[in-house]
Design a protein around this motif. Structure first.
Motif, mmCIF file in Angstrom:
data_model
loop_
_atom_site.group_PDB
_atom_site.id
_atom_site.type_symbol
_atom_site.label_atom_id
_atom_site.label_comp_id
_atom_site.label_asym_id
_atom_site.label_seq_id
_atom_site.Cartn_x
_atom_site.Cartn_y
_atom_site.Cartn_z
ATOM 1 N N LYS A 148 0.836 -1.193 0.000
ATOM 2 C CA LYS A 148 0.000 0.000 0.000
ATOM 3 C C LYS A 148 0.875 1.249 0.000
ATOM 4 N N ILE A 149 0.405 2.268 -0.714
ATOM 5 C CA ILE A 149 1.168 3.504 -0.836
ATOM 6 C C ILE A 149 0.303 4.660 -0.359
ATOM 7 N N ALA A 150 0.746 5.337 0.688
ATOM 8 C CA ALA A 150 -0.010 6.441 1.277
ATOM 9 C C ALA A 150 0.263 7.738 0.529
ATOM 10 N N MET A 151 -0.792 8.556 0.405
ATOM 11 C CA MET A 151 -0.720 9.904 -0.165
ATOM 12 C C MET A 151 -2.012 10.618 0.197
ATOM 13 N N PRO A 152 -2.073 11.939 0.055
ATOM 14 C CA PRO A 152 -3.267 12.634 0.533
ATOM 15 C C PRO A 152 -4.572 12.243 -0.148
ATOM 16 N N GLY A 153 -4.533 11.832 -1.405
ATOM 17 C CA GLY A 153 -5.773 11.466 -2.082
ATOM 18 C C GLY A 153 -5.508 11.009 -3.496
ATOM 19 N N PRO A 154 -6.509 10.419 -4.179
ATOM 20 C CA PRO A 154 -6.313 9.880 -5.524
ATOM 21 C C PRO A 154 -6.164 10.931 -6.611
ATOM 22 N N ASP A 155 -6.466 12.205 -6.307
ATOM 23 C CA ASP A 155 -6.203 13.254 -7.291
ATOM 24 C C ASP A 155 -5.238 14.297 -6.735
ATOM 25 N N SER A 156 -4.515 13.941 -5.677
ATOM 26 C CA SER A 156 -3.490 14.828 -5.130
ATOM 27 C C SER A 156 -2.334 14.958 -6.113
ATOM 28 N N ILE A 157 -1.516 15.973 -5.927
ATOM 29 C CA ILE A 157 -0.346 16.125 -6.786
ATOM 30 C C ILE A 157 0.559 14.900 -6.665
#
Length: 337
Positions: A148-157
């Motif tokens: 799993k790869i964390a990031m702020p959201g699916p359309d985040s930069i």
């Protein structure tokens, strides 16, 4: 580079598609019922809400908040500062009327713009080289599969960076869509350290902290898109027209804060440490704001490069012919790219 085809280029995950459909519906509803959104009503407002996210990418705004420069210039107005965990949440707040001045990354802005959110860029905050960090993986191929790869959201930069890197290296922009987990930077950092995540595509200062914890850099956004804006300030057009004095003052105060961050990081660090809280010291903040991965600048750049790729993979349908259409006219946006 692995060869690609049109299908690979236009891969976006079902969660992202559902989110875009919901966004389009919300824009249509709140545009039709402008009374639900003070920013769309074209009225001068006495209470103005400013949305931003955690991290030194918002340092110019943090200085303004700490020093209460807006309150001094407009004593009859109330300014509310709201820290949220993603650009999508800030965009939703702008659509619903809970936020009038929004700050965030390129991805959520372009998705909103492409789906009818009537906003434009007022001023840039900074450029930043965003890194995909992992405790074990050394390449994208190592992460492919169940990690799993964390990031702020699916359309985040960050999500846009990962998709382009995946297309360039693995042949499919959607190679990691099913592995993306929406998570704010502080939580994502802790999840990576604890082993709950295989990767975290983040930003300063979280990537520097992860490096100190022994994490590897797998992808750098400057390698994928070239140097680009990280965060900017966006304002709805009706709000801009009815509150021009406040908007221009806000822009000017951002520019002053950016100049001070560049010219006197040691002097601004104590004030940033005070507003950031959490036991961070002025020395630590000074180290963060002088990192090689971030530079404070008011010029927006890289928007068209991101927009073309986002259109190519189906995240947006319509984009302008020129980056100037993304921006309000002004001294800091005349060279917007």
């Amino acid at each position: 580079m692995i060869g690609t085809d049109a299908t690979a280029h236009r891969t976006t995950g079902p969660a992202a598609r559902r989110g875009l459909a919901a966004l389009a519906s919300a824009v249509v509803l709140c545009t039709a019922l402008a009374a639900c959104n003070p920013g769309l009503s074209g009225r001068e407002l006495d209470t103005i809400s400013i949305g931003y996210q955690p991290g030194i990418g918002y340092a110019p705004l943090l200085l303004m908040r700490q020093e209460r420069v807006l309150e001094e210039r407009f004593p009859d107005k109330e300014f509310e500062w709201r820290e949220l965990n993603s650009g999508a949440a800030i965009r939703d707040g702008a659509i619903s009327g809970e936020i009038q001045i929004a700050a965030g990354g390129i991805g959520p802005f372009i998705v909103g713009y492409g789906n009818g959110v009537p906003w434009k860029v007022l001023v840039g905050l900074d450029d930043a080289n965003l890194r995909l960090m992992s405790m074990d993986a050394e390449s994208l191929a190592d992460l492919k599969g169940s990690a799993k790869i964390a990031m702020p959201g699916p359309d985040s930069i960050q999500a846009i960076v990962l998709r382009k890197a995946a297309r360039d290296e693995l042949g499919s922009a959607g190679a990691f869509d099913s592995q993306m987990v929406a998570m704010g930077h502080p939580d994502g950092m802790q999840a990576l350290i604890s082993g709950q995540m295989g990767g975290h595509l983040t930003a300063p200062p979280f990537q520097e902290r992860l490096t100190k914890e022994g994490a590897n850099t797998v992808v750098q956004s400057y390698d994928v898109f070239g140097e680009h804006t990280f965060n900017s300030v966006y304002v709805l057009e009706p709000f801009y027209g009815a509150n021009t004095e406040v908007v221009h003052a806000f822009r000017d105060e951002v520019a002053d804060s950016v100049e001070r961050l560049r010219d006197d990081p040691k002097g601004t660090a104590p004030e940033l440490a005070a507003v950031m809280g959490g036991g961070v010291t002025a020395a630590e903040v000074e180290e963060q704001i002088t990192s090689d991965d971030i530079s404070y600048t008011t010029r927006p750049r890289g928007f068209m490069e991101y927009a073309r790729f986002m259109q190519e993979i189906g995240l947006v349908e319509e984009i302008p012919d020129d980056a100037g259409e993304f921006c309000y006219p002004g001294p800091h946006t005349k060279d917007c790219t």
